[in-house]
Design a protein around this motif. Structure first.
Motif, PDB file in Angstrom:
ATOM      1  N   ASN A 123      46.809  39.034  28.015  1.00  0.00           N
ATOM      2  CA  ASN A 123      47.839  38.793  29.026  1.00  0.00           C
ATOM      3  C   ASN A 123      48.045  40.024  29.903  1.00  0.00           C
ATOM      4  OD1 ASN A 123      49.179  36.090  29.021  1.00  0.00           O
ATOM      5  ND2 ASN A 123      49.363  36.527  26.854  1.00  0.00           N
ATOM      6  N   GLU A 124      48.041  41.190  29.279  1.00  0.00           N
ATOM      7  CA  GLU A 124      48.205  42.423  30.041  1.00  0.00           C
ATOM      8  C   GLU A 124      47.013  42.651  30.963  1.00  0.00           C
ATOM      9  OE1 GLU A 124      49.359  47.132  29.291  1.00  0.00           O
ATOM     10  OE2 GLU A 124      48.959  45.799  27.592  1.00  0.00           O
ATOM     11  N   PHE A 125      45.812  42.360  30.452  1.00  0.00           N
ATOM     12  CA  PHE A 125      44.612  42.475  31.279  1.00  0.00           C
ATOM     13  C   PHE A 125      44.712  41.537  32.479  1.00  0.00           C
ATOM     14  CE2 PHE A 125      40.424  41.059  32.582  1.00  0.00           C
ATOM     15  CZ  PHE A 125      39.696  42.228  32.677  1.00  0.00           C
ATOM     16  N   ALA A 126      45.090  40.281  32.236  1.00  0.00           N
ATOM     17  CA  ALA A 126      45.188  39.290  33.314  1.00  0.00           C
ATOM     18  C   ALA A 126      46.215  39.717  34.357  1.00  0.00           C
ATOM     19  CB  ALA A 126      45.555  37.930  32.733  1.00  0.00           C
ATOM     20  N   LYS A 127      47.341  40.212  33.896  1.00  0.00           N
ATOM     21  CA  LYS A 127      48.403  40.634  34.811  1.00  0.00           C
ATOM     22  C   LYS A 127      47.949  41.795  35.687  1.00  0.00           C
ATOM     23  CE  LYS A 127      53.242  42.164  34.853  1.00  0.00           C
ATOM     24  NZ  LYS A 127      54.410  42.527  34.002  1.00  0.00           N
ATOM     25  N   GLY A 128      47.208  42.734  35.123  1.00  0.00           N
ATOM     26  CA  GLY A 128      46.785  43.900  35.880  1.00  0.00           C
ATOM     27  C   GLY A 128      45.576  43.678  36.759  1.00  0.00           C
ATOM     28  N   VAL A 129      44.739  42.685  36.412  1.00  0.00           N
ATOM     29  CA  VAL A 129      43.460  42.499  37.115  1.00  0.00           C
ATOM     30  C   VAL A 129      43.476  41.314  38.071  1.00  0.00           C
ATOM     31  CG1 VAL A 129      40.996  42.035  36.827  1.00  0.00           C
ATOM     32  CG2 VAL A 129      42.164  43.627  35.283  1.00  0.00           C
ATOM     33  N   PHE A 130      43.840  40.127  37.579  1.00  0.00           N
ATOM     34  CA  PHE A 130      43.746  38.911  38.390  1.00  0.00           C
ATOM     35  C   PHE A 130      44.820  38.899  39.476  1.00  0.00           C
ATOM     36  CE2 PHE A 130      42.230  36.946  34.178  1.00  0.00           C
ATOM     37  CZ  PHE A 130      40.966  37.464  34.364  1.00  0.00           C
ATOM     38  N   GLY A 131      44.373  38.934  40.726  1.00  0.00           N
ATOM     39  CA  GLY A 131      45.308  38.933  41.839  1.00  0.00           C
ATOM     40  C   GLY A 131      45.751  40.317  42.257  1.00  0.00           C
ATOM     41  N   ASN A 132      45.431  41.336  41.479  1.00  0.00           N
ATOM     42  CA  ASN A 132      45.799  42.713  41.811  1.00  0.00           C
ATOM     43  C   ASN A 132      44.560  43.539  42.134  1.00  0.00           C
ATOM     44  OD1 ASN A 132      48.744  42.681  41.489  1.00  0.00           O
ATOM     45  ND2 ASN A 132      48.276  42.143  39.377  1.00  0.00           N
ATOM     46  N   ILE A 133      43.835  43.958  41.090  1.00  0.00           N
ATOM     47  CA  ILE A 133      42.574  44.661  41.364  1.00  0.00           C
ATOM     48  C   ILE A 133      41.564  43.678  41.948  1.00  0.00           C
ATOM     49  CG2 ILE A 133      40.673  45.963  40.345  1.00  0.00           C
ATOM     50  CD1 ILE A 133      42.596  46.938  38.199  1.00  0.00           C
ATOM     51  N   LEU A 134      41.502  42.513  41.360  1.00  0.00           N
ATOM     52  CA  LEU A 134      40.598  41.459  41.836  1.00  0.00           C
ATOM     53  C   LEU A 134      41.401  40.521  42.733  1.00  0.00           C
ATOM     54  CD1 LEU A 134      37.683  40.338  41.468  1.00  0.00           C
ATOM     55  CD2 LEU A 134      38.592  38.907  39.646  1.00  0.00           C
ATOM     56  N   THR A 135      41.155  40.581  44.028  1.00  0.00           N
ATOM     57  CA  THR A 135      42.009  39.866  44.982  1.00  0.00           C
ATOM     58  C   THR A 135      41.327  38.683  45.668  1.00  0.00           C
ATOM     59  OG1 THR A 135      41.394  41.457  46.708  1.00  0.00           O
ATOM     60  CG2 THR A 135      43.402  41.903  45.444  1.00  0.00           C
ATOM     61  N   ASP A 136      40.105  38.366  45.295  1.00  0.00           N
ATOM     62  CA  ASP A 136      39.392  37.245  45.914  1.00  0.00           C
ATOM     63  C   ASP A 136      38.286  36.784  44.974  1.00  0.00           C
ATOM     64  OD1 ASP A 136      38.120  35.420  47.612  1.00  0.00           O
ATOM     65  OD2 ASP A 136      38.471  36.656  49.380  1.00  0.00           O
ATOM     66  N   THR A 137      38.105  35.476  44.875  1.00  0.00           N
ATOM     67  CA  THR A 137      37.004  34.946  44.051  1.00  0.00           C
ATOM     68  C   THR A 137      36.114  34.010  44.865  1.00  0.00           C
ATOM     69  OG1 THR A 137      38.435  33.144  43.268  1.00  0.00           O
ATOM     70  CG2 THR A 137      38.289  35.118  41.882  1.00  0.00           C
ATOM     71  N   SER A 138      36.067  34.244  46.177  1.00  0.00           N
ATOM     72  CA  SER A 138      35.261  33.364  47.030  1.00  0.00           C
ATOM     73  C   SER A 138      33.779  33.706  46.984  1.00  0.00           C
ATOM     74  CB  SER A 138      35.755  33.451  48.480  1.00  0.00           C
ATOM     75  OG  SER A 138      35.618  34.772  48.969  1.00  0.00           O
ATOM     76  N   ASN A 139      33.451  34.825  46.354  1.00  0.00           N
ATOM     77  CA  ASN A 139      32.050  35.256  46.341  1.00  0.00           C
ATOM     78  C   ASN A 139      31.469  35.324  44.938  1.00  0.00           C
ATOM     79  OD1 ASN A 139      29.895  35.841  48.008  1.00  0.00           O
ATOM     80  ND2 ASN A 139      30.130  38.040  47.746  1.00  0.00           N
ATOM     81  N   GLY A 140      31.951  34.437  44.076  1.00  0.00           N
ATOM     82  CA  GLY A 140      31.422  34.379  42.718  1.00  0.00           C
ATOM     83  C   GLY A 140      32.511  34.011  41.735  1.00  0.00           C
ATOM     84  N   PRO A 141      32.181  33.246  40.702  1.00  0.00           N
ATOM     85  CA  PRO A 141      33.192  32.796  39.744  1.00  0.00           C
ATOM     86  C   PRO A 141      33.692  33.916  38.837  1.00  0.00           C
ATOM     87  CG  PRO A 141      31.017  32.145  39.013  1.00  0.00           C
ATOM     88  CD  PRO A 141      30.842  32.735  40.377  1.00  0.00           C
ATOM     89  N   VAL A 142      34.894  33.744  38.342  1.00  0.00           N
ATOM     90  CA  VAL A 142      35.463  34.611  37.307  1.00  0.00           C
ATOM     91  C   VAL A 142      35.781  33.707  36.121  1.00  0.00           C
ATOM     92  CG1 VAL A 142      37.346  36.144  36.665  1.00  0.00           C
ATOM     93  CG2 VAL A 142      36.399  36.234  38.978  1.00  0.00           C
TER      94      VAL A 142
END
Length: 530
Positions: free
Chosen positions: A398-417
């Motif tokens: 949960n902490e990883f998701a909160k810090g990475v998804f939408g913050n460090i990683l701000t777009d997924t239009s160029n490959g799946p996550v």
């Protein structure tokens, strides 16, 4: 001594030292050139069923990652296991005076040059495919297939389906070789139940770094058997594998639903992998900054409620897609539909975002190949792939998701996550594969491609590094899957309590350190030049 005289003396001494260094380097270069020339001559004299290629070797100097290019001295196209053993044994007998190394290459789907070598031989493992697949469906306690280490999983699927059977565990992409995935782990949405592919192997044939051909299993040469599985190619080359099979379904009910909250998404995923017979495949992925209707993830899926689904817009929010599948045969379709309906009723997804599709088992397993064909047609397949694959403990997910998804990683239009949990109890701790210590951990695969006109490789790599640095600072405790490090200390940290055993196995099965140099874990043992 005058100042001018001293300065001239220092200048003379510097010139002498520089000349000596140049002479020394020239001598070393000359000796290396002589060494490689001698090595090539001796290799050309090897009696082989297949052949060694010394001219057209450029294809073996690149991989799917498309970032590293190391040109080998030669490419071996083996027609038998003895060809591989002969080449390795020849280098072994040359001892530490040889610079030659050996890299086994399947489809070249590595990301960081792991299947490359600048000073040696690349073995084209697909040349072994001529060895016929042998499916054993009766006469024993359980069915299995014997496959070459260079065989593609897609070919195994096609052959075993003729007998109504199939392997239990898969990777998402099937156009990979058996030896390649077993040298890592082999993970997909079935791993929560059956474990990775390395947990579903009965027996291996391996060529060690001494050129020995050994049959290995839990009872025979068990140390090497467990070491090679997930061993990154460091202890031997997998030339044949006996893989467990099970009865194959004919159809798949394939579903996707959306969540606004990661905690709810993860909670439902964990509930499903802990349950018996809810679903046969469980994965998920993250959707970031994708405004409008989500046609990009629906593909040919049909909405449960078309009118409600048409009203749903992402508005650029970070969403989480749960992807599940239930296998069935046509004669029990109605029962499966009812079971699926009951299972879905227990989940907390956005009700208007249920999409489903029914496809054949073969179509479902080979689903990524459809995307490959589309990307190839657009010239977007053979681009750099600076992917980042991680195994994250449940307690810090949960902490990883909160810090990475939408913050460090701000777009997924160029490959799946891709994000989904697996059960550690399904992994054999005796293998070389490294995972977090917790009972449940997540695979997080950030599969961004450097498509021209969009993000550059450097930008993606910097973002990957930010994710790793954030995880280190936050104490996430993750492990890299398909790991890549540049120092011995980083590798030691990665393997943790398995490091000493990993070093022992290397010393025992590949004492000269000639195998898999592209992993950059060990150096080739080379005699010093005086």
């Amino acid at each position: 001594m005058s100042y001018l005289h001293a300065r001239l003396l220092r200048k003379r001494n510097m010139l002498i030292v520089r000349s000596f260094i140049i002479l020394l380097l020239s001598c070393i270069a000359f000796k290396l050139a002589c060494c490689f020339s001698s090595s090539i001559s001796s290799l050309k004299a090897l009696p082989l069923v297949g052949h060694l290629e010394f001219e057209d070797v450029h294809h073996a100097s690149k991989d799917f990652g498309n970032r590293y290019q190391l040109l080998p001295l030669a490419v071996l196209h083996p027609k038998s296991v003895s060809d591989i053993a002969s080449a390795i044994r020849h280098i072994w007998t040359m001892g530490p005076h040889s610079q030659l190394t050996v890299a086994a290459r399947g489809r070249g789907h590595s990301l960081e040059g792991q299947a490359q070598t600048r000073h040696g031989i690349v073995i084209h493992m697909e040349s072994l495919q001529a060895q016929k697949l042998q499916v054993h469906s009766a006469g024993g306690p359980a069915p299995y297939v014997d496959a070459s280490g260079g065989e593609l999983w897609i070919n195994i699927l096609h052959e075993t389906l003729k007998y109504g059977l199939a392997p239990k565990s898969w990777t998402d992409y099937l156009h990979l070789t058996v030896g390649g995935t077993l040298s890592n782990a082999g993970i997909s949405g079935q791993a929560f139940r059956h474990g990775p592919q390395i947990s579903n192997v009965h027996q291996l044939e391996i060529v060690t770094g001494k050129g020995e051909i050994l049959n290995c299993s839990e009872r025979q040469n068990s140390d090497l058997f467990h070491g090679v599985l997930g061993g990154l190619g460091q202890f031997g080359i997998i030339t044949r594998a006996r893989i467990a099979l099970e009865p194959a379904p004919t159809m798949v009910k394939w579903m996707r639903v959306l969540y606004l909250d990661f905690s709810a998404f993860a909670r439902d995923q964990e509930r499903l992998i802990a349950a018996d017979n809810k679903f046969d495949y469980i994965e998920g992925f993250v959707i970031i900054n994708r405004t409008g209707l989500l046609n990009s993830w629906r593909l040919t899926f049909t909405p449960e409620d078309p009118s409600e689904a048409s009203q749903f817009k992402s508005d650029g929010r970070t969403l989480y897609c749960l992807e599940v599948a239930k296998y069935f045969k046509l004669d029990n379709k109605d029962i499966i539909n009812q079971e699926v309906k009951e299972s879905l009723s227990e989940l907390s997804y956005i009700s208007s975002t249920l999409f489903s599709s029914e496809v054949t088992y073969e179509e479902f397993l080979d689903r990524v190949h459809v995307s490959e064909i589309k990307l190839r047609s657009k010239g977007q397949w053979e681009v750099p792939h600076p992917w980042l694959n991680l195994l994250v403990p449940r307690s810090t997910m949960n902490e990883f998701a909160k810090g990475v998804f939408g913050n460090i990683l701000t777009d997924t239009s160029n490959g799946p996550v891709i994000v989904y949990p697996v059960n550690k109890s399904k992994w054999d701790n005796r293998t070389s594969a490294v995972t977090p210590e917790e009972e449940v951990f997540y695979l997080v695969a950030i599969l961004t491609s450097a498509v021209p006109g969009k993000e550059r490789v450097e930008e993606i790599l910097k973002r990957n590094q930010r994710i790793l640095e954030f995880s280190e600072e936050a104490g996430v405790g993750l492990k890299q899957y398909l790991p890549h490090y540049t120092t011995r200390q980083e590798w030691r940290s990665h393997f943790g309590g398995k490091w000493e055993e990993f070093v022992r196995r290397k010393s025992r099965y590949d004492p000269l350190g000639m195998l898999a140099p592209g992993q950059r874990i060990f150096d080739k043992a080379v005699a010093s030049y005086s």
